[in-house]
Write a protein that holds these residues in place. Sequence first.
Motif, PDB file in Angstrom:
ATOM      1  N   LYS A 263       0.835  -1.206   0.000  1.00 41.84           N
ATOM      2  CA  LYS A 263       0.000   0.000   0.000  1.00 41.84           C
ATOM      3  C   LYS A 263       0.868   1.254   0.000  1.00 41.84           C
ATOM      4  O   LYS A 263       0.520   2.268  -0.637  1.00 41.84           O
ATOM      5  CB  LYS A 263      -0.927  -0.009   1.218  1.00 41.84           C
TER       6      LYS A 263
ATOM      7  N   GLU B 217       1.859   2.671  -3.413  1.00 40.33           N
ATOM      8  CA  GLU B 217       0.915   3.498  -4.168  1.00 40.33           C
ATOM      9  C   GLU B 217       1.041   4.984  -3.826  1.00 40.33           C
ATOM     10  O   GLU B 217       0.459   5.828  -4.510  1.00 40.33           O
ATOM     11  CB  GLU B 217      -0.510   3.025  -3.889  1.00 40.33           C
TER      12      GLU B 217
ATOM     13  N   GLN C 111       3.680   7.582  -9.762  1.00 39.57           N
ATOM     14  CA  GLN C 111       3.487   6.579  -8.722  1.00 39.57           C
ATOM     15  C   GLN C 111       2.789   5.358  -9.296  1.00 39.57           C
ATOM     16  O   GLN C 111       1.894   5.498 -10.140  1.00 39.57           O
ATOM     17  CB  GLN C 111       2.636   7.146  -7.572  1.00 39.57           C
TER      18      GLN C 111
ATOM     19  N   TYR D 175       0.127   2.519  -9.759  1.00 40.29           N
ATOM     20  CA  TYR D 175      -1.288   2.410  -9.383  1.00 40.29           C
ATOM     21  C   TYR D 175      -1.491   1.247  -8.420  1.00 40.29           C
ATOM     22  O   TYR D 175      -2.286   1.326  -7.497  1.00 40.29           O
ATOM     23  CB  TYR D 175      -2.142   2.217 -10.638  1.00 40.29           C
ATOM     24  N   ARG D 176      -0.752   0.163  -8.646  1.00 41.57           N
ATOM     25  CA  ARG D 176      -0.865  -1.032  -7.786  1.00 41.57           C
ATOM     26  C   ARG D 176       0.441  -1.800  -7.813  1.00 41.57           C
ATOM     27  O   ARG D 176       1.060  -1.956  -8.856  1.00 41.57           O
ATOM     28  CB  ARG D 176      -2.005  -1.939  -8.279  1.00 41.57           C
TER      29      ARG D 176
END
Length: 385
Positions: A69, A72, A340, A342-343
């Motif tokens: 997380k 992201e 950045q 996305y996943r």
Amino acid sequence: MAETTQNGAGQAGSGSAPHTLLGADELILNMGPQHPSTHGVLRVKLKLDGERVAGSECVIGYLHRGVEKIAEHRSYQQFAPYVDRMDYVAAVSNGLGYCEAVEKLMGVEAPPRAKVIRTLLTELQRIASHLLWLATHALDIGALTPLFYCFREREEILKILEKYCGARLTTHAFRIGGLQYDAYDTMEKDVERFCADFLKRIVEYEDLLTGNRIWLGRTKGVGVLSGEDAIAMGVTGPVLRASGVQWDIRKAMPYAAYDQFEFDIPIGKNGDTFDRYVVRMEEMRQSVRICRQAIGKIPAGPILAKVGKVLKPPVGEVYHAIEAPKGELGYYIVSDGTVQPYRVRIRPPSFVNLQAFDKMARGHLVADVVAIIGTLDIVLGEVDR
């Protein structure tokens, strides 16, 4: 803390029910999460029939830090040091997998010189990781001397890494597109000196353990995992190869500079704890073989491809895997065209290999549970992430 399951057996008026001690037919025992031999904050719930393991459940999540997380909310370059903290005894391998995954997403290839130096450092890291495994595994089973021997050689590898980039443990050795630091002046001599000395040291380890009757008694026939079961559970790395499956990503899907070097893939026959020991010992010899070839083939040229200071990979997704010391380490990255990701989804070998524990532990004694956890060579930093 233990719990007992009551079924009323053995009580007055129970008729023909079998007699059991205090009416208990099974015992639930918590091992961990603070137990030293669980190699981190792993909690194992053991269902015991006397001292035999009838079933088990691994409870994880005590070290969860939300690494995926965090990715992201960081740029591609900013997230790179975070992966070093997953398998914190094989940080170089973690970094290689991530950097190559982003490069694959961007359509960028590291220069030849960077590829060879990457391969060299990654194989040194594999030896260091296996040395820490052997030291702690032997200590868990009751052998103290290998701990000092293995740390003696591991220290020499850490010195090389420290000279290269200033870090010893969470070694941030690579950059997206290649390397930030070139090989230092005496690096080739240091690696050659280590390799020559290390081959003699492996013999010392084997003299201590391979024929030792206590070591054989604690490892032979313990934690057997067949090749079919290993494949079905997604097990990779030395645990898979010890079960007789000849699968190594360095050979099957070469990355970095592995296609330039000759090395063998050691496999076992019985899939027990002893075979996993033998496979890892031979893997260290093969790593020395690769290192010696690498120091003689480091080409001249740049160490970093032309990548911008701000990385914006095109919209798309990629999965890239490498053969980390513990097995297949894979990175799945989705790009939406911004700075950045996305996943980000990480496939750590320790997490997947751990699910084979129950299959390996059933029918064995509580004392064997320690040996089975050790032979899996898990690190909870990458299990929980």
